[in-house]
Design a protein around this motif. Structure first.
Motif, PDB file in Angstrom:
ATOM      1  N   VAL A 102       0.851  -1.186   0.000  1.00  0.00           N
ATOM      2  CA  VAL A 102       0.000   0.000   0.000  1.00  0.00           C
ATOM      3  C   VAL A 102       0.888   1.238   0.000  1.00  0.00           C
ATOM      4  N   ALA A 103       0.442   2.280  -0.707  1.00  0.00           N
ATOM      5  CA  ALA A 103       1.237   3.495  -0.837  1.00  0.00           C
ATOM      6  C   ALA A 103       0.318   4.702  -0.877  1.00  0.00           C
ATOM      7  N   ASP A 104       0.911   5.897  -0.689  1.00  0.00           N
ATOM      8  CA  ASP A 104       0.136   7.130  -0.807  1.00  0.00           C
ATOM      9  C   ASP A 104       0.111   7.575  -2.269  1.00  0.00           C
ATOM     10  N   VAL A 109       5.687   3.925  -0.411  1.00  0.00           N
ATOM     11  CA  VAL A 109       5.169   2.697   0.190  1.00  0.00           C
ATOM     12  C   VAL A 109       5.036   2.865   1.697  1.00  0.00           C
ATOM     13  N   LEU A 110       3.867   2.494   2.210  1.00  0.00           N
ATOM     14  CA  LEU A 110       3.574   2.611   3.637  1.00  0.00           C
ATOM     15  C   LEU A 110       3.594   1.262   4.347  1.00  0.00           C
ATOM     16  N   GLY A 111       3.534   0.185   3.582  1.00  0.00           N
ATOM     17  CA  GLY A 111       3.556  -1.135   4.207  1.00  0.00           C
ATOM     18  C   GLY A 111       3.375  -2.235   3.176  1.00  0.00           C
ATOM     19  N   ALA A 112       3.773  -3.441   3.562  1.00  0.00           N
ATOM     20  CA  ALA A 112       3.632  -4.614   2.698  1.00  0.00           C
ATOM     21  C   ALA A 112       3.317  -5.820   3.564  1.00  0.00           C
ATOM     22  N   HIS A 113       2.627  -6.784   2.981  1.00  0.00           N
ATOM     23  CA  HIS A 113       2.254  -7.991   3.723  1.00  0.00           C
ATOM     24  C   HIS A 113       1.994  -9.109   2.726  1.00  0.00           C
ATOM     25  N   GLY A 142      -2.786   1.499   8.916  1.00  0.00           N
ATOM     26  CA  GLY A 142      -3.721   2.525   9.343  1.00  0.00           C
ATOM     27  C   GLY A 142      -4.430   3.211   8.189  1.00  0.00           C
ATOM     28  N   VAL A 143      -4.666   2.469   7.128  1.00  0.00           N
ATOM     29  CA  VAL A 143      -5.316   3.021   5.936  1.00  0.00           C
ATOM     30  C   VAL A 143      -6.754   2.507   5.859  1.00  0.00           C
TER      31      VAL A 143
END
Length: 389
Positions: A102-104, A109-113, A142-143
């Motif tokens: 996920v990214a803005d 990039v704000l996180g990956a899973h 937190g998105v």
């Protein structure tokens, strides 16, 4: 929307809005005077457009430094693009793993899973795993799900423009699946579905090994290899979306399957058995003669298939990626083969993004879609041209 003419005020507003937004996005923050100078628009026009963008939540005025205000009086107002005004999701639904990033709106990039999934899992189970991965990622980052503006998806198979998987031998129940439609039920934003090798090619051009090349072939090596191509910096899908399906070349008069090539016994490996393939490569790395011979046979076939694609497209660069181990051993024989047949052999290198390439490329496709929304006016993009649909 009705047809716009050259003098249509709404078209002019859209053009001005795209120009101003692009200028603010390119700057860390900017004053109205700076935006006026960069865009060539009048000061009143810039002021009006910025007010509209602030109201739309895409631009925000930066708070003035209190110390500066006390010492020098109020400084010029500064504005910035709100990258946090929405978010983008890149999703890789593979044969053995589902990954998401996920990214803005700046692509930060704000996180990956990711989580593993059985190669034999039916379509519904694989889709549920994808939903679980996305839900956990958004929770950690937190998105809010409702803040997503676009979702890009990379998956094996030939993908139609409507997000339907027209043909896929790698995933049970995937052929004929309306993947875009199924995933759209989970999101309130556009969902763009792309072949995984195509997505990986976009990723390498954006952030990986191909950032300096516009004519690129990206190969995802495996039992059923696939390739994505960029021509002049644009993704080449082919008329029916099947460009780069080199995994089918063995059907052209060849009876020996990849599973047979990688077998160390008289019986071929079980179809799509990832663990069996991994075991062969592991034994080859450990020096097992039979496994080494099997890997060499497999690589020779792959080298020939990649060479055929290179001869057809004449790229500047070939990037080798995928989850298969031992890919570095493929580089030297591929370079030798291309030197034999090509007037000017392309450079050959490994992916720098590795197994993250498909999700990263899917994220880029989502970003392309949003950029078109922000900056396109009647088919013209003020910023970077998108590679997504």
């Amino acid at each position: 929307m009705g047809r716009l003419t050259g003098g249509d005020p709404s078209l002019l507003r859209r053009i001005n809005s795209a120009v101003v937004l692009h200028a603010l996005r390119a700057a860390d923050r900017a004053t109205l005077t700076e935006v006026t100078r960069v865009t060539g628009l009048s000061r009143p026009t810039v002021e009006g457009v910025v007010e509209d963008l602030v109201a739309a939540g895409l631009v925000v005025e930066e708070a003035a430094d209190v110390t500066v205000v006390r010492r020098q009086g109020r400084p010029a107002r500064r504005f910035r693009f709100r990258a946090e005004a929405g978010y983008l999701l890149g999703l890789d639904i593979g044969a053995h793993r589902v990954s998401a990033v996920v990214a803005d709106l700046d692509g930060r990039v704000l996180g990956a899973h990711g989580r593993a999934v059985a190669g034999t899992a039916p379509a519904d189970e694989r889709l549920e795993r994808a939903r679980t991965v996305v839900a956990e990622l958004l929770r950690r980052a937190g998105v809010p799900r409702g803040a997503l503006r676009a979702v890009g998806v990379g998956t094996p198979g030939i993908v139609g423009a409507d997000g339907t998987v027209r043909l896929c031998a790698a995933l049970p129940g995937w052929t004929g699946l309306r993947l875009g439609e199924r995933l759209s039920r989970s999101f309130r934003c556009p969902v763009l579905v792309e072949n995984d090798a195509n997505a990986a090619a976009v990723a390498e051009h954006w952030k990986g090994a191909a950032t300096e090349s516009d004519d690129v072939v990206l190969v995802l090596a495996g039992l059923s290899p696939g390739a994505g191509s960029l021509i002049g910096g644009r993704l080449h899908r082919g008329y029916g979306g099947a460009a780069g399906e080199i995994g089918a070349l063995h059907l052209l008069g060849r009876e020996v399957t990849p599973e047979t090539l990688l077998s160390t016994t008289d019986e071929p490996l079980p179809p799509l058995d990832h663990q069996a393939v991994t075991d062969v490569f592991t034994r080859a790395d450990a020096g097992d003669p039979g496994a080494r011979a099997a890997v060499d046979r497999f690589f020779r076939r792959l080298v020939h298939d990649v060479a055929a694609l290179v001869l057809a497209l004449d790229p500047e660069l070939v990037v080798i990626g995928g989850a298969t181990t031992g890919l570095a051993d493929l580089l030297a024989p591929l370079r030798d083969e291309l030197a034999r047949y090509c007037l000017r052999p392309p450079d050959v290198t490994l992916s720098t993004l590795g197994t993250a390439s498909v999700a990263t490329g899917a994220l880029r496709l989502a970003l392309d879609h949003v950029e078109e929304e922000f900056f396109a006016v009647e088919g013209t993009v003020t910023g970077r041209r998108g590679t997504g649909r």
